[in-house]
Design an enzyme around this catalytic site. Sequence first.
Site, short mmCIF file in Angstrom:
data_model
loop_
_atom_site.label_atom_id
_atom_site.label_comp_id
_atom_site.label_asym_id
_atom_site.label_seq_id
_atom_site.Cartn_x
_atom_site.Cartn_y
_atom_site.Cartn_z
N LYS A 234 0.87 -1.19 0.00
CA LYS A 234 0.00 0.00 0.00
C LYS A 234 0.90 1.23 0.00
CE LYS A 234 -1.98 2.70 2.93
NZ LYS A 234 -1.85 3.92 2.10
N GLU B 192 9.98 1.27 10.45
CA GLU B 192 10.99 2.33 10.23
C GLU B 192 10.26 3.65 10.46
OE1 GLU B 192 14.07 1.69 9.82
OE2 GLU B 192 13.88 -0.46 9.46
N CYS C 106 13.54 10.97 6.68
CA CYS C 106 13.49 10.48 8.07
C CYS C 106 14.79 10.81 8.81
CB CYS C 106 13.21 8.99 8.09
SG CYS C 106 14.35 8.04 7.09
N GLU D 243 9.47 16.17 15.55
CA GLU D 243 9.88 15.96 14.16
C GLU D 243 9.10 16.94 13.28
OE1 GLU D 243 8.65 12.44 11.93
OE2 GLU D 243 10.69 12.23 11.19
#
Length: 492
Positions: free
Chosen positions: A182, A258, A293, A392
């Site tokens: 997906k 992750e 990331c 973040e």
Amino acid sequence: MTSFDPQSVPVRCAHFIGGQYRDGAPRLDITRPSDGQVYAGLPVADADLVDEIVENAWNAFKTSDWRSRPPRERARVMRRWADLIEADTAILAPLEAVGSTRPIGECLSFDVPFAAEGVRFFAEFADKVGGEVASTASDHLGMQISEPYGVIAAIAPWNFPLNMACWKIAPALAAGNAVVLKPSEMTPFSCLRMAELAVQAGLPPGIFNVVQGDGRTTGDALCRHPKVAKVTFTGSTATGASIMSACALTGPKPVTLELGGKSPQLVFADAPDLIRTARSIARAITGNAGQVCVSGSRLIVQRAAYEPLVAEIQRAFALLQPGRTWDSHTSLAPIISATQLQRIGGIVERAQAAGAEVLCGGGTDPRLEGGCFYQPTLLGNVDARNPAVLEEIFGPVLTVQVFDDEEEGLALADHPVYGLAAGVHTADLGRALRAVRRLEAGTVWVNRYGRSADWIIPTGGYKRSGIGKDLGRAAYEANLRFKSVLIDIGQH
Ligand code: NAD
């Protein structure tokens, strides 16, 4: 190349099931971040369609010879697939660029060839990593044999659509599994083309499928499906926690996660080349407009190096050219969506309210009408509790903290939640190694920041930045189950 006309890129709004496209009624508007235009509509698979796709993948796993083929033959198909991906660059690169944050120049030089090389890298494990013979008593033969899981669900983010997907699907397929991918609902199209090429390369229909939809409807149904044996996910820490919980309640089944990061760049005054270091720091927070990331989003610099380093970073920021992803001159990418653009602005405002000083940037860039662009931003005068240091941001926003001695620098580098990556810049080998040992991060780069093209080095997070590894041998092995076998071979 070569700029292109975004209207000239045909997109197929479909799922890919059993080796064929399956059209569906468009349910989600898909918007180009470069100019804010809706350019396609996406079907959203409900639980019934997810069930059909997973059953189909399961049947392909059971009835095709993919898992039982000689491993070198599996590898040959994967290598052919990689060659087809590369040969398809003229189609894949604009398809990747048009609705994502990836500028066409980078898609051509990096995203497409790197995805193809990833497929090749994992193909090479197929006949090289298996089980092992155990050291048992001489009247037994003990072995561990490796087997694929069955159907693996791969759920990918939008920031590098092709590559993030390849990091999941290539090891899973090379190990003999069937995969249902997906992609992110924001960047759903380039993976379809890859699936089409996989079938052309000889992958049995149904072994690699793409299901479209949002996370709450489609992603959740996929994770909960009883015939999904494992979920491998890349995305935010919050979504990772939801997925793990769904997998626990409906399995338990294993997960590879992750997740997010807030990675420090620790610069000592003796860093080997301050100008080179500054440029590398600037790249590490403006590459893909900070939507990476492992972005090095917290600069922690020893006092004597603060002024020259910050001045050089600002110079590097000023050279960047924001632009639409179909313009070959673009060197600063758009932000993925208007919502994310607002979120970045909101964090910067809260950071200022908590005392941060904007050293440069600090706002949206209005020069490209309709597009989502944020200026490369440097925030000084922040402490460890400032929202811009803690959260973040996933945008081109770098915070700067100053330290005097090694202990203080290392303490500032430690983040209470994330531990994805870290950079250390120093000419002192002993200090570099002390930092490598102390930093709680899944990857530490010394006198550089960012991955090399060496696929063999795994990536993955400490703390709440993840569980398990992508890339490297570890990622291949994570797609295998190991069966213990003990054979009684008797006595003469
Ligand atoms: P996201 O978590 O919002 O979405 C990622 C994927 O999960 C999408 O396909 C989404 O549809 C799906 N999803 C959302 N909710 C779900 C649910 N409840 N069940 C199943 N699937 C669901 O992340 P994003 O905004 O697409 O990507 C940005 C994030 O990804 C950042 O936090 C970034 O740090 C992280 N990321 C991590 C790595 C890494 O290697 N550690 C790499 C790239 C991105």
